[in-house]
Scaffold this motif. Structure first.
Motif, short mmCIF file in Angstrom:
data_model
loop_
_atom_site.label_atom_id
_atom_site.label_comp_id
_atom_site.label_asym_id
_atom_site.label_seq_id
_atom_site.Cartn_x
_atom_site.Cartn_y
_atom_site.Cartn_z
N ASN A 1 0.81 -1.21 0.00
CA ASN A 1 0.00 0.00 0.00
C ASN A 1 0.85 1.26 0.00
OD1 ASN A 1 -2.78 -1.13 0.27
ND2 ASN A 1 -1.93 -1.99 2.14
N TRP A 2 2.12 1.12 0.39
CA TRP A 2 3.01 2.26 0.44
C TRP A 2 3.95 2.33 -0.77
CZ3 TRP A 2 4.68 2.14 6.31
CH2 TRP A 2 3.54 2.40 7.10
N ALA A 3 3.69 1.53 -1.79
CA ALA A 3 4.46 1.63 -3.03
C ALA A 3 4.27 3.03 -3.61
CB ALA A 3 4.02 0.57 -4.02
N PRO A 4 5.35 3.68 -4.07
CA PRO A 4 5.24 5.07 -4.52
C PRO A 4 4.12 5.33 -5.53
CG PRO A 4 7.53 4.46 -4.35
CD PRO A 4 6.75 3.20 -4.10
N ALA A 5 3.99 4.44 -6.51
CA ALA A 5 2.97 4.67 -7.54
C ALA A 5 1.56 4.65 -6.94
CB ALA A 5 3.09 3.61 -8.63
#
Length: 407
Positions: A4-8
């Motif tokens: 959920n914290w992936a940059p995209a």
């Protein structure tokens, strides 16, 4: 790293959140700024005005029931669904309301529905934004809403002077609806559902056992009673004492919104780099300047500095309402701590405006403000002690390398 914290994904959710805030900023700005004023100008009593002021807090008062009933549903759907339904209800209500009391009750029903998502929303903010960026991201989102609020307040103040207020409220709700619906597009995986439905008694017992948080909640309650007594007096003073026009009140709201833009940036960065709890105390002390400003103002134009201070403390209070819980609560109990905070906010917010209405029947409005200031000062003193206990444990989580959602 949490998917959920992936940059995209963070950037995508941030864009949706910002669009929702812009649409919501128009709707909320018009509702909060003008509903108590319109109700008073239409001949509403101090009780009618108190109902409007209490409306958001009735929603908070009922939030534990809402949180229990909505446990197990995906958080994104809970947040988007309740806000969409609330704005649609408000749109229909203002178009059929024929009396000040009907407008006030429409406001109450609207907030009961919208605040039902408070537990899900708090947990969702913890889930979709990384620890090191959360406060800044939430602040940047709210900047979009504040900018929209500036334009909305100024335009609405002008139109309410020349066309029926119900049309202006309806237009604001129509603008707010797309933002509410867009929130359905937020992507969140992982703990999207609550695994186990716990009874309200169990939740209350567990949160009550945290004596440090309990003391903080006590300070919020004492301070909040005084603050909300005063909030119920401000519209009465603006209409009855200062005889402020709708255009001027819209300008005051625009000034507050403009101040909030800068304040959000400052508060967000300070919270991400320090302690949300310590900054809450600072924000609370500064809030004392608002009722003092109303008491001291000899002319309506002297309320402009009060509006500036109001923007600063509103921005700080809105962000720390959520970041305090994220920093204090165990990760698996964020929603429960939010529910407890919301319940107490509902209790004081539902009662305080009617206490103000009773006091206004026997005392001058500025005397009532002084009574509120006494409660606020006592709350600040209690909060200072709570902060000493909580602040060492409320530092931000270790930082990880990730792009800001605002980049």
């Amino acid at each position: 790293m949490d998917v959920n914290w992936a940059p995209a994904r963070v950037r995508r959710n941030f864009r949706i959140d910002t669009f929702s805030a812009i649409c919501g900023g128009v709707y909320i700005s018009v509702l909060i700024t003008f509903m108590p004023i319109v109700v008073r100008r239409l001949g509403g009593s101090t009780i009618d005005v108190a109902i409007v002021i209490a409306a958001p807090f009735v929603g908070h008062l009922l939030s534990p029931i809402s949180a229990y009933l909505l446990m197990g549903f995906p958080q994104v759907r809970v947040v988007a669904g309740t806000v969409t339904l609330a704005r649609a209800t408000f749109l229909a209500g203002v178009l059929v309301a024929a009396t000040p009391l009907m407008l006030a009750m429409t406001t109450v029903i609207t907030f009961i529905i919208s605040v039902a998502n408070i537990s899900a929303y708090t947990a969702l903010m913890q889930g979709i934004y990384p620890d090191r960026e959360r406060a800044s991201a939430m602040a940047n989102v709210r900047i979009g809403g504040a900018i929209a609020g500036i334009a909305a307040a100024a335009v609405a103040g002008t139109f309410i002077d020349v066309i029926p207020a119900a049309w202006v409220f309806a237009a604001a709700a129509l603008i707010g609806l797309p933002g509410a619906a867009a929130f359905f597009l937020v992507r969140y995986d992982g703990l999207a559902k609550v695994a186990q439905r716990r009874s309200l008694v169990t939740i209350a017992r567990d949160v009550w056992a945290d004596h440090k948080y309990r003391r903080l909640l006590l300070s919020f309650t004492v301070f909040g009673i005084g603050n909300l007594i005063n909030v119920a007096v401000y519209p009465i003073l603006l209409v009855d004492h200062f005889n402020a026009s709708n255009s001027f009140i819209g300008a005051m709201s625009a000034v507050s919104s403009a101040t909030m833009i800068v304040a959000y940036l400052v508060w967000g960065r300070m919270i991400d780099r320090g302690s949300s709890i310590r900054l809450t105390l600072l924000n609370t002390v500064v809030t004392l300047l608002v009722p003092i400003g109303y008491i001291a103002a000899a002319d309506v134009w002297l309320l402009i500095p009060v509006a500036i201070v109001g923007g600063i403390v509103s921005a700080g209070g809105e962000i720390t309402f959520f970041t305090n819980i994220v920093q204090i609560a165990p990760r698996d109990k964020i929603g429960e701590y939010a529910t407890a905070q919301s319940l107490l906010m509902g209790l004081r917010g539902t009662a305080a405006p009617f206490v103000a209405a009773g006091l206004l029947a026997v005392a001058d409005p500025r005397v009532v403000l002084l009574i509120g200031v006494v409660f606020m000062t006592a709350g600040c003193a209690i909060m200072a002690g709570a902060v000493r206990l909580l602040a060492p444990a409320a530092m931000p989580s270790p930082r990880v390398a990730i792009e800001s959602p605002a980049d």
